[in-house]
Design an enzyme around this catalytic site. Sequence first.
Site, PDB file in Angstrom:
ATOM      1  N   SER A 144      51.879 -50.900 -38.741  1.00 52.66           N
ATOM      2  CA  SER A 144      50.783 -51.777 -39.138  1.00 52.66           C
ATOM      3  C   SER A 144      49.454 -51.142 -38.747  1.00 52.66           C
ATOM      4  O   SER A 144      49.364 -50.379 -37.780  1.00 52.66           O
ATOM      5  CB  SER A 144      50.907 -53.139 -38.453  1.00 52.66           C
ATOM      6  OG  SER A 144      49.773 -53.951 -38.703  1.00 52.66           O
ATOM      7  N   TYR A 157      51.060 -59.432 -31.270  1.00 54.32           N
ATOM      8  CA  TYR A 157      51.586 -58.778 -32.472  1.00 54.32           C
ATOM      9  C   TYR A 157      51.127 -57.324 -32.512  1.00 54.32           C
ATOM     10  O   TYR A 157      51.928 -56.411 -32.775  1.00 54.32           O
ATOM     11  CB  TYR A 157      51.107 -59.514 -33.721  1.00 54.32           C
ATOM     12  CG  TYR A 157      51.415 -58.769 -35.002  1.00 54.32           C
ATOM     13  CD1 TYR A 157      52.710 -58.731 -35.498  1.00 54.32           C
ATOM     14  CD2 TYR A 157      50.417 -58.090 -35.706  1.00 54.32           C
ATOM     15  CE1 TYR A 157      53.009 -58.027 -36.666  1.00 54.32           C
ATOM     16  CE2 TYR A 157      50.704 -57.400 -36.866  1.00 54.32           C
ATOM     17  CZ  TYR A 157      52.005 -57.368 -37.343  1.00 54.32           C
ATOM     18  OH  TYR A 157      52.285 -56.669 -38.492  1.00 54.32           O
TER      19      TYR A 157
END
Length: 246
Positions: A144, A157
């Site tokens: 990500s 996250y």
Amino acid sequence: MADDPLDGKTALVTGASSGIGEATAHALARDGARVALAARREKVLNEVANDLEREWDAETLVVPTNVRDEDSVEGTVETVVSEFGQLDVLVNNAGLARGESVEDMRTEQYETMMETNVDGVFYATRAAIPHLRETGGNLVFVGSFAGQYPRPFNPIYAASKWWVRGFAHSVEGNVGADGVAVTVVNPSEVRTDFGAAYGESFAERFDEGEVTEPEEVAEAIAFAAKQEKSTVSELDIYRRDKFSGF
């Protein structure tokens, strides 16, 4: 077809029931791979498998899997190898996101995220490496943008994706000499239902064309999976105006 780049190869995709995982399954099937679909929702996986068979005449295998469960993951890899005889590609895609700040996140929420985004990736990678070593295969991690830059609004996250990225590149150094390729694909916002369980999803937040589509990420994953001699170490995918405000 014999001239398909992944003809005769077997790919396992985690989180294959929707979003990037579903799009990746289509891209790999289009390129000739046998595709094993892993996620918790068996009914949805069967629907995806039917689509792959209808659109690409692909061989498929549905393997209901909870990546948070070590035995479930190991059983999935064993089932895939038993059914198809080999494993050439693992796509570590399963993941979830929460947006709470550190002080607002409950322990059970933290543990669920880390068990999914970190432990699940470890379990799948560990189980797959011996088989990928046999085939000179490709190990692809869906990272990500959050694993490269500070992420003030969902730091847990982000930390899980920093771990994925660091783990992947360390594994790359560990198994590269054995002929296993390792790639990290880092999307930013992707227009999927990701995050829907905990608030507004990206599909709800962005209109078509505003951010990356799952099919674009899937193409990057398929590109990495098709490498036979080289490793595509890292691919970043984000909208073209991502840095316009910096």
